[in-house]
Design a protein around this motif. Sequence first.
Motif, PDB file in Angstrom:
ATOM      1  N   ASN A 424       0.848  -1.186   0.000  1.00  0.00           N
ATOM      2  CA  ASN A 424       0.000   0.000   0.000  1.00  0.00           C
ATOM      3  C   ASN A 424       0.886   1.240   0.000  1.00  0.00           C
ATOM      4  OD1 ASN A 424      -1.744   2.140   0.616  1.00  0.00           O
ATOM      5  ND2 ASN A 424      -3.127   0.796   1.749  1.00  0.00           N
ATOM      6  N   ALA A 425       1.109   1.798  -1.157  1.00  0.00           N
ATOM      7  CA  ALA A 425       2.073   2.889  -1.309  1.00  0.00           C
ATOM      8  C   ALA A 425       1.629   4.187  -0.664  1.00  0.00           C
ATOM      9  CB  ALA A 425       2.345   3.118  -2.799  1.00  0.00           C
ATOM     10  N   THR A 426       0.403   4.248  -0.169  1.00  0.00           N
ATOM     11  CA  THR A 426      -0.074   5.511   0.404  1.00  0.00           C
ATOM     12  C   THR A 426       0.148   5.612   1.907  1.00  0.00           C
ATOM     13  OG1 THR A 426      -2.297   4.638   0.794  1.00  0.00           O
ATOM     14  CG2 THR A 426      -1.855   5.633  -1.365  1.00  0.00           C
ATOM     15  N   GLY A 427       0.550   4.532   2.556  1.00  0.00           N
ATOM     16  CA  GLY A 427       0.677   4.544   4.007  1.00  0.00           C
ATOM     17  C   GLY A 427       2.079   4.871   4.464  1.00  0.00           C
ATOM     18  N   PRO A 428       2.218   5.509   5.630  1.00  0.00           N
ATOM     19  CA  PRO A 428       3.546   5.811   6.152  1.00  0.00           C
ATOM     20  C   PRO A 428       4.214   4.568   6.729  1.00  0.00           C
ATOM     21  CG  PRO A 428       1.886   6.499   7.745  1.00  0.00           C
ATOM     22  CD  PRO A 428       1.152   6.026   6.516  1.00  0.00           C
ATOM     23  N   GLY A 429       5.518   4.481   6.572  1.00  0.00           N
ATOM     24  CA  GLY A 429       6.285   3.417   7.211  1.00  0.00           C
ATOM     25  C   GLY A 429       6.674   3.774   8.629  1.00  0.00           C
ATOM     26  N   ALA A 430       6.580   5.068   8.981  1.00  0.00           N
ATOM     27  CA  ALA A 430       6.855   5.527  10.339  1.00  0.00           C
ATOM     28  C   ALA A 430       6.020   6.774  10.594  1.00  0.00           C
ATOM     29  CB  ALA A 430       8.339   5.836  10.523  1.00  0.00           C
ATOM     30  N   GLY A 444       6.570   9.555   7.697  1.00  0.00           N
ATOM     31  CA  GLY A 444       7.583   9.408   6.658  1.00  0.00           C
ATOM     32  C   GLY A 444       7.644   7.984   6.153  1.00  0.00           C
ATOM     33  N   ALA A 445       8.636   7.709   5.312  1.00  0.00           N
ATOM     34  CA  ALA A 445       8.843   6.386   4.711  1.00  0.00           C
ATOM     35  C   ALA A 445       7.572   5.889   4.031  1.00  0.00           C
ATOM     36  CB  ALA A 445       9.313   5.393   5.762  1.00  0.00           C
ATOM     37  N   GLU A 446       6.958   6.750   3.224  1.00  0.00           N
ATOM     38  CA  GLU A 446       5.697   6.407   2.554  1.00  0.00           C
ATOM     39  C   GLU A 446       5.833   5.134   1.718  1.00  0.00           C
ATOM     40  OE1 GLU A 446       2.619   7.724   2.458  1.00  0.00           O
ATOM     41  OE2 GLU A 446       3.056   9.184   4.038  1.00  0.00           O
ATOM     42  N   GLY A 447       4.856   4.230   1.899  1.00  0.00           N
ATOM     43  CA  GLY A 447       4.791   3.028   1.094  1.00  0.00           C
ATOM     44  C   GLY A 447       5.848   2.007   1.402  1.00  0.00           C
ATOM     45  N   ARG A 448       6.568   2.170   2.514  1.00  0.00           N
ATOM     46  CA  ARG A 448       7.641   1.242   2.834  1.00  0.00           C
ATOM     47  C   ARG A 448       7.274   0.337   3.994  1.00  0.00           C
ATOM     48  NH1 ARG A 448      12.629   4.800   3.946  1.00  0.00           N
ATOM     49  NH2 ARG A 448      13.172   2.880   5.059  1.00  0.00           N
ATOM     50  N   TYR A 469      14.759   4.801  12.572  1.00  0.00           N
ATOM     51  CA  TYR A 469      14.150   3.552  12.134  1.00  0.00           C
ATOM     52  C   TYR A 469      14.963   2.970  10.993  1.00  0.00           C
ATOM     53  CZ  TYR A 469      12.107   6.812   8.724  1.00  0.00           C
ATOM     54  OH  TYR A 469      11.925   7.782   7.768  1.00  0.00           O
ATOM     55  N   SER A 470      14.651   1.760  10.633  1.00  0.00           N
ATOM     56  CA  SER A 470      15.372   1.093   9.549  1.00  0.00           C
ATOM     57  C   SER A 470      15.239   1.916   8.273  1.00  0.00           C
ATOM     58  CB  SER A 470      14.807  -0.307   9.318  1.00  0.00           C
ATOM     59  OG  SER A 470      14.835  -1.072  10.495  1.00  0.00           O
ATOM     60  N   GLY A 471      16.372   2.387   7.749  1.00  0.00           N
ATOM     61  CA  GLY A 471      16.342   3.182   6.531  1.00  0.00           C
ATOM     62  C   GLY A 471      16.057   4.645   6.736  1.00  0.00           C
ATOM     63  N   SER A 472      16.123   5.139   7.985  1.00  0.00           N
ATOM     64  CA  SER A 472      15.839   6.561   8.212  1.00  0.00           C
ATOM     65  C   SER A 472      16.985   7.466   7.775  1.00  0.00           C
ATOM     66  CB  SER A 472      15.543   6.813   9.695  1.00  0.00           C
ATOM     67  OG  SER A 472      16.665   6.494  10.509  1.00  0.00           O
ATOM     68  N   SER A 473      18.145   6.894   7.488  1.00  0.00           N
ATOM     69  CA  SER A 473      19.309   7.647   6.979  1.00  0.00           C
ATOM     70  C   SER A 473      19.794   8.694   7.968  1.00  0.00           C
ATOM     71  CB  SER A 473      18.987   8.326   5.626  1.00  0.00           C
ATOM     72  OG  SER A 473      18.627   7.358   4.672  1.00  0.00           O
TER      73      SER A 473
END
Length: 619
Positions: A424-430, A444-448, A469-473
């Motif tokens: 679901n690409a519209t939801g935030p990952g965080a 942030g991290a939409e769709g992840r 978070y994982s991938g927050s850079s």
Amino acid sequence: MKHFNITSRISVLLCLLMMSAATLSGQRIMENLGRGVVAIQPEAGKVFISWRILGTDPKDIGFNLYRTTGNGSPVKVNEQVLSGPTHFLDTRADLTQSNAWFVRPVLKGKEQAASASFSLPANAPVRNYLSIPMKTPERYSPGDCSAGDLDGDGEYEIVVHMSGRGIDNPSNGVSDIPIFHAYKLDGTLLWEINLGKNIREGAHYTQFIVIDMDGDGIAEFACKTADGTVDGKGKVIGDATKDWRNLTTGKILEGPEFFTVFDGKTGAALATTDYVPNRYPTNGWGGVGGNGGNDDNGNRVDRMLACAAYLDGKLPSVVMCRGYYGRSVLAAWDWRGGKLSLRWVFDTKDAANPYSGQGNHNLSVADVDNDGKDEIVYGSMVVDDNGKGLFTTGFRHGDALHVGDLDPTRPGLEVFGIHENETNATGPGAALFNALTGEVYWKGAEGRDVGRGVAEDIDPDNYGSEMWYSGSSGLLNMKGELIGDNPPSTNFLIWWDGGLTRQLLDGNRITKYKMGTLLEAVDCSSNNGSKSTPALSADILGDWREELILRTRDNKELRIFVSTIPTEYRTYTLMHDPQYRMSIAWQNVAYNQPPHLSFWLGAGIDKVPQPNIKLAGKK
């Protein structure tokens, strides 16, 4: 407590207003703890002694520390009353003999009754931990733990989930039988409870809660049971002749399911009733909004969670839960006056309900509306103390959850969580949102599909918590702005080094952000695979810092690591903050998460609020 400049006068004013409102609610009954005296010899000839302040102690309480050597009379160690941090470094003890230390509180110049003492044997080894020898069953290992005063002596005992071969829900296979042990800190085994072959072993099946449900000063042990469960006195629950396992798949999709409350002192079953909800229909627990469909193979139906919560503002209830990918049901139980009763049931029923599919592999408990009663933060939704839905963000399922006063510039509590959104690409990952209203402050991290995430104050150069978070850079502030490099881990947290920022706990190592390793627990292992979580991390001894409990690699003992780093700060035990205490009760549940406080404790704090509590057995 040492004082800092107030960074935000507005936030302090709001905090004071909320504290004033909280005093209007009833007092929660909490554990009547002793002083938790502990003595550690981190270097030859030096003994670090620390003890706890209670949440009900006057702020001007002081202490005198006494040492008894061999069979001699007690000798006061300190020259002046100890009115600062509750620890002392004793360099004058004759360690070739046995020694014991205890404290006497001092109020208005008068000594009070002595605490229980802590002893070191003659020629005790130099080490920074206590050892609890285990009677580990063959092929088992000490797993997740919880703490409670099981015998009413004012000090904590440890309940250990002895875990054998566990099977994840989607997988086939016959698991080992879940077993629980209760130990005193000297290694005395109080009881063993064997859940029997009709309870499957694994992270999502066997949730247990240790808490004093009726306020009598002795914690109860509560969990899901089945035919063949054997209590701590050898009594069988249900029908011991029944075997409801499918021996081809290892799944248990038939037979009765029970909920049992056990006596903390003996392990005897006090009351058993039907588990709410039952599993039927077994294909009625499927995914909503990108978390897969229904299944009938024992996967989503057997996703269990549990917690304890002050739903009436006075005593804890135990809440047993089933489901989070789709249908979610929470059932709140009271143990009062020797009777077990069902307080309420929250049931999302089907996909048309906006609360369906919003649960996590974990949960949190907090008083989000500051009325003295707890709410249950069930991932992306919150259930009110009355069993009604408070709100849902619609962000769906996730694997990590953090609830607390993460942003001291805003009133109230915040929730930081991560979410699975691979389909679901519209939801935030965080996302970060208001714990009372659901107002989203940042996402942030939409769709992840984000697997790990943490929020807490680890950087004193930034006021407030940080999140990563994982991938927050990188490390983000509460506005989502990049302020630093990513920490080396996204797992657990611990107050360890004596400062007010928190440290990173990952596996058998404690590290300080930007500083490096503070502790490596040699010969010890963490639990739960790649999640690398402790057996337990909690403030169960000494001053307000948290202890780290790990199993040894040979599975023969638990080691309780105690910080011997001096601190400038003093405050009451974290276990007398109701939200923190409930966090310790649910820490073992499913994907373990670190505990959080109901108030801001970090760099820049001026003082901590006094808890509105009453101790069990006290008027």
